[in-house]
Enzyme design. Sequence first.
Site, PDB file in Angstrom:
ATOM      1  N   GLU A   1       6.210   3.749  -3.959  1.00  0.00           N
ATOM      2  CA  GLU A   1       5.492   2.902  -3.003  1.00  0.00           C
ATOM      3  C   GLU A   1       4.056   3.384  -2.866  1.00  0.00           C
ATOM      4  OE1 GLU A   1       6.967   2.328   0.944  1.00  0.00           O
ATOM      5  OE2 GLU A   1       9.064   2.280   0.306  1.00  0.00           O
TER       6      GLU A   1
ATOM      7  N   GLU B   1      13.184   6.825   1.794  1.00  0.00           N
ATOM      8  CA  GLU B   1      12.339   7.722   2.586  1.00  0.00           C
ATOM      9  C   GLU B   1      13.189   8.554   3.555  1.00  0.00           C
ATOM     10  OE1 GLU B   1       8.062   5.352   2.559  1.00  0.00           O
ATOM     11  OE2 GLU B   1       9.317   5.206   4.344  1.00  0.00           O
TER      12      GLU B   1
ATOM     13  N   HIS C   1       1.293  -5.787   6.486  1.00  0.00           N
ATOM     14  CA  HIS C   1       1.159  -4.800   5.421  1.00  0.00           C
ATOM     15  C   HIS C   1       0.900  -5.546   4.121  1.00  0.00           C
ATOM     16  CE1 HIS C   1       2.119  -1.565   2.638  1.00  0.00           C
ATOM     17  NE2 HIS C   1       2.327  -0.722   3.638  1.00  0.00           N
TER      18      HIS C   1
END
Length: 664
Positions: free
Chosen positions: A312, A158, A363
């Site tokens: 993802e 990212e 998460h």
Amino acid sequence: MQNHRWLRTPDGTPRRISYGADYNPDQWPREVWDEDVRLMKQAGVDVVSVAIFSWAKLQPAEGQWDFAWLDEVIDLLHANGIGVDLATATASPPPWLTTLHPEVLPETADGQIVWPGGRQHWRPTSPVFRRHALALVEKLAERYGAHPGVVAWHVNNELGCHNAYDYSDDAARAFRVWLEARYGGIEGLNHAWGTAFWSQRYGSFDEIQPPRRSYAFPNPTQQLDFARFSSDALKDHLIAEREILNRLTPDIPVTTNFMIMGETRHGDYADWAHEVDFVSNDHYVTEGRDELAFSAALTSGVAGHRPWFLMEHSTSAVNWQPINRPKHGNELVRDSLTHVAHGADAVCYFQWRQSAAGAEKYHSSMVPHGGEDTRVYREVVRLGGILQDLQPVAGSDREPSQVAILFDWDSWWGSELDSHPTDRLRYRREAVEWWTALMNAGIRADVVPADADLSGYRLVIAPVLYAVSEERRARLEAYVHGGGSLVATYFSGIVNADDRVWLGGYPGALAELLGIRVEEFRPLWDDETIGLSIGARGRLWSEPVDVVADDVEVLARYTESELDGGAAVTWRRAGDGAAGYVSTSLGVDGLAALLPLLLERAGVASELPEPLRGTVELAVRRAGDSRVRFLINRTDDEVRLDGIEGEYLVGDAVLAPRGVAVVR
């Protein structure tokens, strides 16, 4: 893309829709790894991304290396038929590096140091960081380049998610080099930036700083160029890592995970896509499922409609929103298959096993805290079976549509700068609303970079195409004169590539093609709307539009305020095509009233039977003569797919709430 290459597979192994997750075995005792592999095989997992945040484990101190654990992990996964997308592990520098070299830490526009303790605490332009990061990449490539279990390289992670905009002295030096390459000489920069305003004229590049905190408004073109520079600085890091990997392991494809989602806009991904072997993307639902579908379509557009990797997304709740609700019935499967419908040939999650500690322990994952006897893991296994049934889709391209929405990072950055007619404008929101309105009308659409080939589209919609260079103007005019229909919205064609206004009246570069002229903008107050003759209401923006060409057709007029009776939406035939203009933001409901007028004139009709329009999203993938349709239930109600013929690879003629059918 450099040359579209996909995950390596053993000779003779048929291509499949891959399935997996980020895998972090270094967070767990060794005895958990065997259980992980058992559950992966049970779920149909064939690829995992490994070592993304493992720099401190791989290099516990300067000059010390520990690869034994990673050797064992890769061997274990390979022995069980699970490929490794091996990360270069450079996303988060270890504590020893930032302790020895605090000069790698980023600085904010206020001059504050961004301290360690989270992740991505490094300057994209730091030569010290670059030297240490590339040394790590070289070690990994030398050690694992010949391992048959490594199916791809995963550069960093990212890029720019947290550290895109660094205002340090390193960044200032690199910014000056970038500016000199762009403008050649200082007078070229002075002209582009309009430095005659506010006594900003520069005598040399050495005098230029990043747009750090200042009184009043920083120079707008300086801000725009800093956004471009920051994107390029991250891309340069991607290229630096890729070059080592290509040199040492030429047979292994290289990718990095983009973030085409929501308001994430620090990277010009249409530009970055040229630097990877296949596009990868991370996506998390933030604004509803229409934004998910839009982002998947944009990812396909950035990838040139070739297959891409969903690196993802989430099985259920995330941990970083103010309130984190779990997904409910069919959403895990529907979200994943929507990405596949728009070209994803790999479906992966963050992460495989839910962390027991750390910032992301709440998460969701493929294996929750509750283990395999959970709703989420059962859905994970169900999706694995569905993806096995979709092998006929693997390797196919996303079939282009009749309609395209243009998406342009320069216009996104530029249209939302400060000192503008309104600070309420949101570029991406306008684009997503057009996308949603098209889906509501049963129209399949593409989302493509603004410089894509438009020749195959009947209708091209350009929401807030703020920046139009001379070259882009010529391309759009050629598209229209060649038979295409272009629709531009308010605040389009306003400036050139340097953020200098096209003089002569708005919409500037597009005014002649559209046959209209606007003297001034009339943004609306927060609680203000304006009526149109088609029954819609505009918001955010309005304009007094003067029709200056005799052949302009007025499709809608304003019905209120001092604009009463004035043109709000126009259409003009030009060459073999046409060009239209929408001078206000109509929202999804208002576009529902306007779209039939535009679609009819452009010769665009829905491919869906009338009862399915609006309730079902359609996406199509094609390989040779094989055409596969994905029909996605956008509602919470059961939908009958009457009129849809073919072989059902997934689902049947009755779509469950939030269900998906795949028909060949």
